[in-house]
Design a protein around this motif. Sequence first.
Motif, PDB file in Angstrom:
ATOM      1  N   VAL A  39     -10.415  -1.695   5.560  1.00 17.87           N
ATOM      2  CA  VAL A  39     -10.677  -2.949   4.834  1.00 17.87           C
ATOM      3  C   VAL A  39      -9.684  -4.022   5.261  1.00 17.87           C
ATOM      4  CG1 VAL A  39     -10.569  -4.058   2.565  1.00 17.87           C
ATOM      5  CG2 VAL A  39     -11.821  -1.924   2.847  1.00 17.87           C
ATOM      6  N   ASP A  40      -8.406  -3.662   5.324  1.00 15.40           N
ATOM      7  CA  ASP A  40      -7.394  -4.640   5.738  1.00 15.40           C
ATOM      8  C   ASP A  40      -7.651  -5.135   7.154  1.00 15.40           C
ATOM      9  OD1 ASP A  40      -6.159  -4.345   3.317  1.00 15.40           O
ATOM     10  OD2 ASP A  40      -4.704  -2.864   4.014  1.00 15.40           O
ATOM     11  N   LYS A  41      -8.109  -4.250   8.019  1.00 15.82           N
ATOM     12  CA  LYS A  41      -8.364  -4.647   9.398  1.00 15.82           C
ATOM     13  C   LYS A  41      -9.576  -5.578   9.491  1.00 15.82           C
ATOM     14  CE  LYS A  41     -10.058  -1.590  12.258  1.00 15.82           C
ATOM     15  NZ  LYS A  41     -10.159  -0.409  13.149  1.00 15.82           N
ATOM     16  N   ARG A  42     -10.631  -5.276   8.772  1.00 16.92           N
ATOM     17  CA  ARG A  42     -11.845  -6.086   8.870  1.00 16.92           C
ATOM     18  C   ARG A  42     -11.692  -7.449   8.198  1.00 16.92           C
ATOM     19  NH1 ARG A  42     -17.029  -1.956   8.150  1.00 16.92           N
ATOM     20  NH2 ARG A  42     -16.274  -0.327   9.568  1.00 16.92           N
ATOM     21  N   ARG A  43     -10.832  -7.504   7.227  1.00 18.94           N
ATOM     22  CA  ARG A  43     -10.629  -8.793   6.555  1.00 18.94           C
ATOM     23  C   ARG A  43      -9.994  -9.818   7.476  1.00 18.94           C
ATOM     24  NH1 ARG A  43      -7.772  -8.324   0.854  1.00 18.94           N
ATOM     25  NH2 ARG A  43      -8.084 -10.568   1.032  1.00 18.94           N
ATOM     26  N   MET A  44      -9.316  -9.382   8.513  1.00 14.63           N
ATOM     27  CA  MET A  44      -8.654 -10.295   9.434  1.00 14.63           C
ATOM     28  C   MET A  44      -9.590 -10.807  10.527  1.00 14.63           C
ATOM     29  SD  MET A  44      -5.797 -10.338   7.998  1.00 14.63           S
ATOM     30  CE  MET A  44      -4.900 -11.340   9.165  1.00 14.63           C
ATOM     31  N   ARG A  45     -10.820 -10.321  10.555  1.00 16.63           N
ATOM     32  CA  ARG A  45     -11.750 -10.755  11.592  1.00 16.63           C
ATOM     33  C   ARG A  45     -12.288 -12.153  11.288  1.00 16.63           C
ATOM     34  NH1 ARG A  45     -15.411  -5.214  12.070  1.00 16.63           N
ATOM     35  NH2 ARG A  45     -13.775  -3.856  12.932  1.00 16.63           N
ATOM     36  N   LEU A  46     -12.633 -12.867  12.358  1.00 14.69           N
ATOM     37  CA  LEU A  46     -13.258 -14.182  12.176  1.00 14.69           C
ATOM     38  C   LEU A  46     -14.641 -14.017  11.557  1.00 14.69           C
ATOM     39  CD1 LEU A  46     -12.332 -15.934  15.541  1.00 14.69           C
ATOM     40  CD2 LEU A  46     -11.350 -16.354  13.291  1.00 14.69           C
ATOM     41  N   GLY A  47     -14.951 -14.856  10.594  1.00 15.34           N
ATOM     42  CA  GLY A  47     -16.253 -14.803   9.946  1.00 15.34           C
ATOM     43  C   GLY A  47     -16.453 -13.589   9.079  1.00 15.34           C
ATOM     44  N   ALA A  48     -15.341 -12.999   8.593  1.00 12.31           N
ATOM     45  CA  ALA A  48     -15.449 -11.799   7.769  1.00 12.31           C
ATOM     46  C   ALA A  48     -16.116 -12.121   6.438  1.00 12.31           C
ATOM     47  CB  ALA A  48     -14.066 -11.197   7.528  1.00 12.31           C
ATOM     48  N   ALA A  49     -16.801 -11.127   5.878  1.00  9.66           N
ATOM     49  CA  ALA A  49     -17.442 -11.294   4.574  1.00  9.66           C
ATOM     50  C   ALA A  49     -16.381 -11.244   3.472  1.00  9.66           C
ATOM     51  CB  ALA A  49     -18.486 -10.203   4.383  1.00  9.66           C
TER      52      ALA A  49
END
Length: 1435
Positions: A198-208
């Motif tokens: 979750v912490d990793k995906r939150r840092m992505r551009l355009g994350a939900a």
Amino acid sequence: MSAFAKGKLKAARDALGKKNYQLARESASQVLDYEPENYNAHVFLALALFELGDLDESEQVYLKATTINADQILAWQGLSKYYERTKKWDRYGEVLDQMMRIFVTSNDCVKCAETVQKIVELKRENASRTQIADALSLYLPGSKVYDVLSALPAPDPTNPTATTTFAAQVALHNTLSILEEIVTLHEKEEEETINREVDKRRMRLGAAGPEQIRAEVAREVLAVSRLPHLYNEVLNHPDTSDSLRRETESKLLRHKQRYLHALPASQEFAVQKAKIASEIDELVDGAVLLGLPDELAWSIFIEGKDTDSIDGYDISTLRRFMEIFPSAPLTKLLRGYFSYMRITIFSEDEESDDDIPHEPEQSQEDALDSIIDAFPALESSILAYQVVGTVYIRECDYPSAIRVAESGKEVLQRAEAATGRNQPLKRKAFDVILATALVHLFPPKHHTRALGIIDGVLNGDPTDTQCLMGRGYILEYSRKWPEAEACFAKVANLLPNDLTDGLRAREECAWCKIHAGDYESGAVDMQAVLNDYEQLHDRDQDKARCWWRLGKCFWDIGGERREEAYRHFITSLKRSSSFAPAFTSLGIYYTEAASPPDPTRASKCFQKAFELDAREADAARKLAEGFADEREWDLVEVVAKRTIEGEGGLDAGISQAEKVAAGRYQPTNAWAWKAVGVVELNRRQYSAAIQAFQIALRAEPDDQLSWLRLGEAYSRAGRHAAAIKALARARELNPGDWMCAYLTAEVHRQMGQYEEAISAFRTILEDRPRELGVLMSLSHTHLEQGLDELSLGFTARAESSFISCIDTSLQVIDSSPGFRGIAWKSIADATFHLSAQASFFDRDQIQAILQNVAGLITSDNAERLSGIISLPVEITFSAMSRQKVLELAIAAYNYRISMSSNETTDSGSSWFDLGAALHYLATINPASANSDRHAKATQQAIVCIKQALRNEVDNDAYWNALGNINFTDHPKTAQHAYIKALDINSKDVTTWTNLGLLYLYHEDFALANEAFYKAQTLDPDYTVAWIGQGLVATANGHAAEAKALFEHAVGLSADVPEGDLEFATRTFSKLAHATSRSGRQTSPPFETLLPVFFVLGRYCKGRPEDVTALHLQSLVCEHIGHIDLGIQLISKALSILEDAYEESEDPIIERQFVIANCTGGRLRLTSGDYRGAIDAFDTAKSLLTDEQTGVENQVLRAQCLLGGGLANFKLGNFEDALILLEEAVEISVDDLSVRGHATVYLAQVLWSIGTDDAREDAKTRLLQCIEEDPDNITAINVLAGMGILTEDDGLVEAALSEILSLHYDKRFVSDPDRAVTHLLIQHQLGEGAFDKAISIAQSAVFAEPSRPEARREASTLALQHGLPDAALAVLVGAAAEDDQEHLRGSLSVQAIANALNPNGDFDTVRSLAQKAVMLSPWDEQNWQALGYARARFEG
């Protein structure tokens, strides 16, 4: 195997036993040389190498052995030792797995167990939780080694060291602990995996969003989770205790619920979601059936029941929940609800059973508090929202019920999405709560929304009584009585014996009949309902309402029945003394039916009704009308505002997000909103007034007065466009309302549309010629129009507007004495602004109007102006000057003060106006001219301003004026006044600028800069602040910054004459005095002087008698070639100076007169008016006596002699010219620059005489001049020119030898215009030496390749001799595209060069020539180039 190999193997084994590893190595190697695939030899060699420390080679040999025979254990054991020593744990684990495989194959349980122990130990120390769990699972049934390990005996806890496999034995005989450890490891690993991902995906551009990301990650992780299988293993384990079983079931439930909620509510996952939900149901049903204390299971069971009422939940289930979880928030809420509703959840036997714990019986208030206290902890419980919403409806707390119902629907929607199951009955329950609350919350404001919800519910359930009742109420408020009666009748039929909703429905049926006009039938039915109410207890409010309604029926019947109605109203109040409608009806009875009428009792009844219920609009309006008749406006406001609150106020009872939509609600009491609007308008709370009138107009859109007041509010709030629209609507509704036209004209005035305003005011005056308010507004409009025209430079128009202002104000004075003070202020202001005019365009009209004004001013309080002006002020045609008009304005201001007392509201303004006018009089009459008058005017101005401050101490404009008066003489007082003004209004840009100018004047540049910065921040377009900062930059020596600041100030829209003059003076001075090191002055660039020319033109229009500006403008005209305009300007300046000198005989004015005559002489000399030039120079020279010394006098005398000499020379008076020029040479001995110019002119005159002696004398004088001043390029050029004309090469060489011998750098310093180079080129051309001329030009280009002039001259020479290609080559890079000065000279040359080029393009040539014409349309050469291009290509 041969005997040799056996012998060597034996020798190797013996050597290993004796630890002779070298010998073992050699022996093993010999075997391998003989038998390369010998397994034992490889093992012995690897072991020897390992012990000798050759680890890498040892590893390779071991690996070779494993490939020879993978099922032999020796090589694997050797590798395990090697990897353990080298700490290669991954390879070590792989080797252990191979060893375990071999032992399983050989069915060696002990060795297998030892290996498994090593594997587990290795994983615990060096692996992840998942790998540890995989290792531990080797001990569990079903693993690949379990059958072999099961042969191990049971462990002996008393002697754990008896075997090497004790750990494995313990694990095999107690697999439950292994299962629990594996479960713990997987739980931790899954939780960490989810959080990490979750912490990793939150840092992505355009994350939900975070919730969506967590759901996606949980779905991915839980889909492959081994925990459900492991939980089932624990549950099925024979050693599992009951407590562990309960705990594991709880974990399994939560795991499945989490996975269920993570699955999207889409068709793709529908089957999977239903399967998980079914599994959860099995777990939940089992927990509830067994009565297990798992609160989640019980909550899922309870929340999963789809019902539209609390009664639909199983009471026994709720009771069991309360027993099992006595301290749970839901238990507290349910217990409060049952107490509130008086519902018994225990049977009589259970009530008497002492073993069952019981809470003490709560009162209804305590029960309500318990519900509200428990609710915040149940934000995800649908049941809790249903309970609280139901309770709020019963408590009539409709805003809270709406909030809870809407939140409950959101929670329900989330629950449906999470479980994949719809719950329509619960959704219906929330819709019923929401609709019921909307129906009864400040009806009928929310009825539109409520009706939509009710229709939706009834479409699904036509017998829903609550919605039928709600629809009936809505129809009642819409006065659709038959339809409403049908709805209530349906409810009465559905609930025939119900004593709450059923009985109320019967009452409403009767009420509808009464309103429909069926009084008799309605009265009978109402009486029947009343009889039923009378049989009930605790229904006093219903009884009171029913008695009142029956009374209203009799009142509407009228006649004798009204007395019976009166008795019913009294009975209603006996049943409930707080029933407000009965008091209202009694008040109406005392007003309309009592004989005689009793207004006192009626008023008391209305007050009581309004106190009890602010929704009693009839009572409120009666009260407001009564207070209005008594002129109690504060009480009218109180009543109106409370009435508005009673109908819901602005937000209609809905707060926060719904409040934004308040605009859609229609008020029910428009009169209250109108009253509030008028009150707020009088208090200058324009936003509140606008809002009130807007709301009132929603109810009465055709109310002309409300539109009129709305337009007035818009106007005062500065929203002029909206005001125009509102007033236009009011005009449509009542075209004859002159007030509407008046307000429209006022808006036009505020918008600066003065012509439209004046036209509208005059139209009104045609019908109402004596309307004083309109006359005053017309006067103010003329005054404002005049000021606007004056700021734009339209002085004649401004004069006319000021005259119209005075004329209109005189009409006001003639019409009524009531507005004389205001009228005199307008007269004085207009007269004051007229006095600022440089000249008058219609002197006759001004004289006439001002004489009328002067005739009205008496000599009251004349001692105030004693020694300053004489009263009465006489206005005659000959004596009508600016000063005299200003004196009349001062007299008018003084007369205005005499008309009022110090107590009046405009007293401060009167004193301020007089003080400001006196200060202006003192300013234009400096102390040097009339010190006594200046001092008295200044002193009286201070007295007036102080008196204004005594009346209005918080007026910052007065403090600012006080600072201005004390600016020079009392700086501390001025500073105090400015700071006091800033304390009152810290955002006044004028005060900040004045403070900065004060600091600047007294040389505190740092503080001045700070003040100007503050002023610029407040208003970036305030010109004076930029001028002040420019002065600070000048004082600090920052010339470039000062120039930029003045240029910016001049470019602003505001007209500040002082800024224009300062900019022009500084710019011209800098340009005119830009000299080379030789002291030779250069002419300022044309483009740089153009802004100065335009700025001075603007200044002189506003102040045509400013001698300094006129003289400076004439100097600018001299430089840019506008000679005739320069002569006009200097002539006007001379006339003004002459008149001023005759009046004062000031020596400063005399000196200005001398300098102006010199300028006039130069201009006339340039224009060819030689006689006029001689007269001007003679006049100036006559005022410069020989006794006057000094450099400036010497220069002026020399200039007069030079100018006179040149003028006489042009007229052919050579003798007079020689005398004057020789005198100029003689008097300028100490000034080489002036002497050089005089010598050159003298030499030119001598040369022009034409005799040999004269020409020789000219050469001699020039040689002497060059000897005295070697840097005099003009003398050198003239002497060289003489040599060229006489073909005297020796003279040319003598003239140019010295400067030609210098290095280029030094020569260019002495010859900045490169005149010598040009002269040499012309000399060579004159002699026909074209090659030499080209050589000189090329040398100039090589010396200064960046100088466009040199390139242009070289290219011109090339063109003259038919070399267009060479010309174009030279012109490349002559100037940048944005350097217009250089482009002017080069574009025409480029055009001709391209035209002469055989490959030339007509479009290119035409474009170059046209651009040259556009840049310099006055240059004939550019037009010739364009004509030549067209002739060459088109002819």
